[in-house]
Write an enzyme that holds these catalytic residues in place. Sequence first.
Site, PDB file in Angstrom:
ATOM      1  N   ASP A 427     -60.705  21.392  11.970  1.00 39.74           N
ATOM      2  CA  ASP A 427     -61.746  22.122  12.741  1.00 39.74           C
ATOM      3  C   ASP A 427     -61.515  20.443  13.829  1.00 39.74           C
ATOM      4  O   ASP A 427     -61.600  19.460  13.712  1.00 39.74           O
ATOM      5  CB  ASP A 427     -62.984  21.256  11.726  1.00 39.74           C
ATOM      6  N   HIS A 428     -61.888  21.226  15.262  1.00 38.25           N
ATOM      7  CA  HIS A 428     -61.580  20.413  16.032  1.00 38.25           C
ATOM      8  C   HIS A 428     -62.299  19.608  16.296  1.00 38.25           C
ATOM      9  O   HIS A 428     -62.623  18.119  17.016  1.00 38.25           O
ATOM     10  CB  HIS A 428     -61.209  20.964  17.877  1.00 38.25           C
ATOM     11  N   ARG A 429     -63.663  19.416  15.933  1.00 38.73           N
ATOM     12  CA  ARG A 429     -64.599  18.606  15.871  1.00 38.73           C
ATOM     13  C   ARG A 429     -64.282  17.692  15.190  1.00 38.73           C
ATOM     14  O   ARG A 429     -64.852  16.690  15.083  1.00 38.73           O
ATOM     15  CB  ARG A 429     -66.029  19.189  15.187  1.00 38.73           C
TER      16      ARG A 429
END
Length: 455
Positions: A427-429
């Site tokens: 999850d790039h967040r």
Amino acid sequence: MPINILMPALSPTMEKGNLAKWLKKEGDTVKSGDVIAEIETDKATMEVEAVDEGILAKILIAEGTADVPVNQPIAVIAGEGEDPKSVTGAASGGPAPKAEATAAPPAPAPAAEVPQAAPPPAAAPMPAAPAPAAKPNGAAERENRVFASPLAKRIAKEAGIDLASVQGSGPHGRVVEKDVKAAVAGGAPKRAEPAAAPKAAPAAALASSLSSDQVKAMFEAGTYEEIPLDGMRKTIAKRLVESKQTVPHFYLALDCELDALMAMREQINAGAPKDKDGKPTYKLSVNDFVIKALAIALQRVPAANSVWADDRILRLKHSDVGVAVAVEGGLFTPVIRKAEVKTLTAISAEMKDLAGRARNRRLKPEEYTGGSTAVSNLGMFGIKDFLAVINPPQGTILAVGAGEQRVVVKNNAPAIVQAMTVTLSCDHRVVDGALGAELLAAFKVLIENPMGMLV
């Protein structure tokens, strides 16, 4: 005063449940702690215990009823000194029951009897719009390019006047200040406002652009069987669609050599003590090593041991690793808590227990929720590599492929090794590219040097 028994919320995401079975009948005495019913959630069948004491005076929802909302009264207990026969419905003061119990969905009709959706009536042809009158030479150019002074343009803009409708009196027909003021006084046409751009369709509408009737109309009647969705499949569909629509996935893959791990696994399993029947008390799998290696890697790269929490990131202290378990009609992901401090044999025993109860849908909600990551292993099916979907709010999931013999270059010469490909979905967040690569590198070191898991 009668006491309502409400449909309980047995998991954080539960909104409705199926009342599978009553274990008490009307007129039975109920004590606190007695198991009175079995409720099917989206993931498991759970036993419901009574909190109050008395006599089960009235069952409001029959067993087998599907989709009963949380907090709806399902039965009524008569208190001490009350006549159970006088209780006819839910007690006042609690949520009002529905007029009728929600019936279980009827069995689908045989596919051959499903009527084809009638095509919509053809719309009457619209009369052709009259062709616009040809514009005189220079008119089209004048509409696209109006010669006007800066002051005239500003006054026209403030007044909402269309400059193309103003006759200019300046040199070469240029529109000047007095022309615009005269047009304002004379009520010249206003400039048309640009049409508002159509709103984008909501994500939910895009996700279900075709109705079931539209899909069925694509196939000949009698050539398919309709399979109703149970609670588990509905939940899986909803959560994974939300994951792919809202979680910015990216993927990192690398190969891990398994020769040292396989040798150590064989040695450990060979030394397992035997029970009274002569069977080994444990048998470690490659997946047990994967769980342990990922748990330790998260401790070595603590920033990756995180989950997304709407407006912040939660960084966890322990490595709670979920493990995907295939069950009939769906998937469970039981969580091994504090996997970094557990031995390989403890992880193996716990995993066998959780997987067994998952297949019987007997897991408690706290046993399959939480965790910062998960392992999905399809190696036993011969899958070389794949991309797994993150289960929010987890920050990562590791897809594990099959171990196989491969030819690699070692010391400038070809060599045969046993290796597997692993792919980390991030999850790039929560996990950036460099952080995900660091986590995967730490995992690779442990898999290729498994002694590091024992110290």
